[in-house]
Design a protein around this motif. Structure first.
Motif, PDB file in Angstrom:
ATOM      1  N   GLU A 141     -11.461  15.834  22.598  1.00 49.45           N
ATOM      2  CA  GLU A 141     -11.203  14.992  21.425  1.00 49.45           C
ATOM      3  C   GLU A 141     -12.537  14.442  20.928  1.00 49.45           C
ATOM      4  O   GLU A 141     -13.511  14.348  21.690  1.00 49.45           O
ATOM      5  CB  GLU A 141     -10.260  13.839  21.820  1.00 49.45           C
ATOM      6  N   TYR A 169     -14.598   8.615  20.232  1.00 48.82           N
ATOM      7  CA  TYR A 169     -14.211   7.580  19.271  1.00 48.82           C
ATOM      8  C   TYR A 169     -15.083   6.330  19.359  1.00 48.82           C
ATOM      9  O   TYR A 169     -14.781   5.304  18.763  1.00 48.82           O
ATOM     10  CB  TYR A 169     -12.722   7.229  19.441  1.00 48.82           C
ATOM     11  N   ASN A 192      -8.467  16.031  16.735  1.00 49.82           N
ATOM     12  CA  ASN A 192      -9.658  16.244  15.899  1.00 49.82           C
ATOM     13  C   ASN A 192     -10.435  17.507  16.245  1.00 49.82           C
ATOM     14  O   ASN A 192     -11.004  18.131  15.353  1.00 49.82           O
ATOM     15  CB  ASN A 192     -10.539  14.991  15.924  1.00 49.82           C
ATOM     16  N   LYS A 213      -4.744   0.671  17.571  1.00 52.45           N
ATOM     17  CA  LYS A 213      -5.006   1.146  16.203  1.00 52.45           C
ATOM     18  C   LYS A 213      -4.533   0.129  15.157  1.00 52.45           C
ATOM     19  O   LYS A 213      -5.218  -0.116  14.172  1.00 52.45           O
ATOM     20  CB  LYS A 213      -4.358   2.514  15.983  1.00 52.45           C
ATOM     21  N   ARG A 236      -1.932  21.065  19.983  1.00 56.34           N
ATOM     22  CA  ARG A 236      -2.430  19.730  20.290  1.00 56.34           C
ATOM     23  C   ARG A 236      -1.631  19.241  21.492  1.00 56.34           C
ATOM     24  O   ARG A 236      -0.421  19.487  21.594  1.00 56.34           O
ATOM     25  CB  ARG A 236      -2.219  18.783  19.100  1.00 56.34           C
ATOM     26  N   LEU A 276      -3.226   3.385  21.232  1.00 61.08           N
ATOM     27  CA  LEU A 276      -4.631   3.058  21.494  1.00 61.08           C
ATOM     28  C   LEU A 276      -5.532   4.233  21.098  1.00 61.08           C
ATOM     29  O   LEU A 276      -5.167   5.397  21.309  1.00 61.08           O
ATOM     30  CB  LEU A 276      -4.848   2.775  22.991  1.00 61.08           C
ATOM     31  N   PHE A 277      -6.716   3.924  20.554  1.00 59.46           N
ATOM     32  CA  PHE A 277      -7.716   4.969  20.331  1.00 59.46           C
ATOM     33  C   PHE A 277      -8.115   5.536  21.693  1.00 59.46           C
ATOM     34  O   PHE A 277      -8.478   4.778  22.600  1.00 59.46           O
ATOM     35  CB  PHE A 277      -8.966   4.390  19.659  1.00 59.46           C
ATOM     36  N   THR A 278      -8.064   6.841  21.805  1.00 56.83           N
ATOM     37  CA  THR A 278      -8.287   7.466  23.116  1.00 56.83           C
ATOM     38  C   THR A 278      -9.614   8.213  23.183  1.00 56.83           C
ATOM     39  O   THR A 278     -10.395   8.017  24.119  1.00 56.83           O
ATOM     40  CB  THR A 278      -7.139   8.442  23.434  1.00 56.83           C
ATOM     41  N   GLY A 279      -9.868   9.090  22.207  1.00 59.39           N
ATOM     42  CA  GLY A 279     -11.127   9.836  22.191  1.00 59.39           C
ATOM     43  C   GLY A 279     -11.344  10.586  23.493  1.00 59.39           C
ATOM     44  O   GLY A 279     -10.496  11.344  23.947  1.00 59.39           O
ATOM     45  N   ARG A 314     -11.005   7.206  10.839  1.00 59.08           N
ATOM     46  CA  ARG A 314     -10.109   8.183  11.478  1.00 59.08           C
ATOM     47  C   ARG A 314     -10.065   9.517  10.736  1.00 59.08           C
ATOM     48  O   ARG A 314      -9.863  10.552  11.359  1.00 59.08           O
ATOM     49  CB  ARG A 314      -8.675   7.627  11.570  1.00 59.08           C
ATOM     50  N   ARG A 315     -10.174   9.488   9.424  1.00 58.64           N
ATOM     51  CA  ARG A 315      -9.904  10.725   8.698  1.00 58.64           C
ATOM     52  C   ARG A 315     -11.028  11.250   7.816  1.00 58.64           C
ATOM     53  O   ARG A 315     -10.949  12.378   7.348  1.00 58.64           O
ATOM     54  CB  ARG A 315      -8.629  10.564   7.845  1.00 58.64           C
TER      55      ARG A 315
HETATM   56  O1  LIG Z   1      -8.117   9.894  20.244  1.00 57.14           O
HETATM   57  C1  LIG Z   1      -7.092   9.443  19.746  1.00 57.14           C
HETATM   58  O2  LIG Z   1      -6.845   8.230  19.675  1.00 57.14           O
HETATM   59  C2  LIG Z   1      -6.045  10.381  19.193  1.00 57.14           C
HETATM   60  O3  LIG Z   1      -5.817  11.393  20.067  1.00 57.14           O
HETATM   61  C3  LIG Z   1      -6.440  10.922  17.858  1.00 57.14           C
HETATM   62  O4  LIG Z   1      -6.507   9.842  17.084  1.00 57.14           O
HETATM   63  P1  LIG Z   1      -6.562   9.864  15.497  1.00 57.14           P
HETATM   64  O5  LIG Z   1      -5.238  10.286  14.986  1.00 57.14           O
HETATM   65  O6  LIG Z   1      -6.875   8.435  15.187  1.00 57.14           O
HETATM   66  O7  LIG Z   1      -7.694  10.747  15.091  1.00 57.14           O
END
Ligand SMILES: O=C(O)[C@H](O)COP(=O)(O)O
Length: 343
Positions: free
Chosen positions: A202, A205, A274, A213, A98, A109-112, A229-230
């Motif tokens: 990724e 998102y 992810n 977050k 990763r 921050l959510f990145t996606g 998220r999960r």
């Molecule tokens: O895209 C993101 O914000 C992170 O790289 C992964 O985020 P996550 O842990 O919320 O899936």
């Protein structure tokens, strides 16, 4: 078409000769830093389940493994590129990493799919990851199309003892391909092809991209955000669920990466939380329940061995000299021994 281009390109990089000027290279500095992975501790004891993927995968691997011959240049020091006899291999190393911490991971921050570079800490993590895998063979690198994964792969490879140069292939157009050609066979042999693909990106998102977050959890509730998220099949608003991400990432793995491994090439994949969770779900045959608790740390390399059609999880190499990882297969031990003799 894209698959064909990838395979041709890898073919042109196939290295069959040994480093001539190896003795001129610097001695590798041994890494003594010990890190842990959340994944390799959190997944201990998980029950396994045979999946459709697995059954199909075994068929594919069995049918292709017997057809291809591979030469490991490091294990064949005395042969020249013209006289080398291809050697069959039924084993290959797979390294998953990763990306290191990004500037948006740092800000929570959510990145996606937003294309954010590594932070200073992420750069250090990538270099550290490189030290940990510096004695494991890498013949081809797959990354996502996003810069944080590409930076991680490149920085990690600066630490590799074999000292080949990772080179990003540009197959996006005829002209890009023509303009990035290499005209020296020797130089090609000292290169590692890097194939960048959006399918390893990724998970998208959706409308969470760019949101904090913690603030999102405060606003929508911890449970809701955890579900986004999960969970396996619940997508964030207008984004991809893990299941949707797996559809493209695992399909890409099976179609483009697995054939490389089956033919004996050692592969590194630098990707994302992810996209890698979905690939690990496939490799380890995790259920949609089990994958919920699968967490990957940034910048921690994870090693698998493909042997006799099966992926065997080896954990995370702690350092380049760690006995456990290399002792596992003769090929890895021999490769490291050869590097030790040379550098
Ligand atoms: O895209 C993101 O914000 C992170 O790289 C992964 O985020 P996550 O842990 O919320 O899936």
């Amino acid at each position: 078409m894209a698959a064909e281009v990838c395979h041709q390109a890898i073919g042109t990089f196939q290295s069959n000769s040994f480093l001539n000027n190896a003795k001129n290279n610097q001695k590798f500095q041994k890494n003594s830093i010990i890190l842990t992975t959340k994944y390799f501790t959190s997944c201990n004891g998980l029950s396994r389940r045979a999946s459709n993927y697995s059954a199909q995968r075994k068929c594919r691997i069995r049918s292709s493994a017997s057809q291809t011959s591979v030469v490991d240049p490091v294990l064949s020091p005395s042969r020249s590129s013209t006289t080398e006899t291809p050697r069959k291999s039924n084993e290959a190393a797979l390294i998953l990493i990763r990306h290191g911490e990004s500037l948006w991971n740092e800000k929570n921050l959510f990145t996606g799919c937003v294309d954010v570079p590594l932070s200073k800490k992420g750069i250090d993590e990538a270099i550290e990851a490189g030290k940990r895998i510096s004695s494991i063979p890498v013949d081809v690198i797959f990354t996502s199309a996003l810069v944080r994964a590409q930076m991680t792969a490149m920085l990690a490879m600066t630490q590799h003892r074999r000292r080949k140069v990772p080179i990003i292939l540009h197959n996006e157009s005829e002209q890009a391909r023509a303009w990035s050609q290499i005209f020296s066979e020797d130089t090609k042999k000292q290169s590692i092809p890097v194939i960048a693909s959006w399918q390893l990106n990724e998970r998208m998102y959706g409308e969470l991209q760019g949101l904090n977050k913690q603030e999102t959890a405060d606003r929508y509730g911890k449970e809701q955000v955890h579900e986004w998220r999960r969970s396996y099949d619940i997508p964030p608003p207008n984004g991809e669920s893990l299941e949707m991400c797996a559809e493209r990432a695992v399909a890409y793995f099976r179609e483009e990466i697995e054939p490389q491994l089956s033919s004996g090439k050692n592969v590194m994949i630098a990707a994302h939380g992810n996209s890698l969770r979905s690939i690990i779900m496939y490799l380890d045959q995790l259920t949609s329940q089990e994958v919920i608790s699968l967490e990957l740390s940034t910048g921690i390399p994870m090693l698998y061995i493909l042997k006799e059609g099966k992926f065997i999880r080896r954990g995370s190499p702690i350092g380049p000299a760690e006995a456990g990882v290399y002792a596992y297969t003769n090929n890895l031990a021999l490769y490291r021994q050869k590097l030790d003799d040379l550098y």
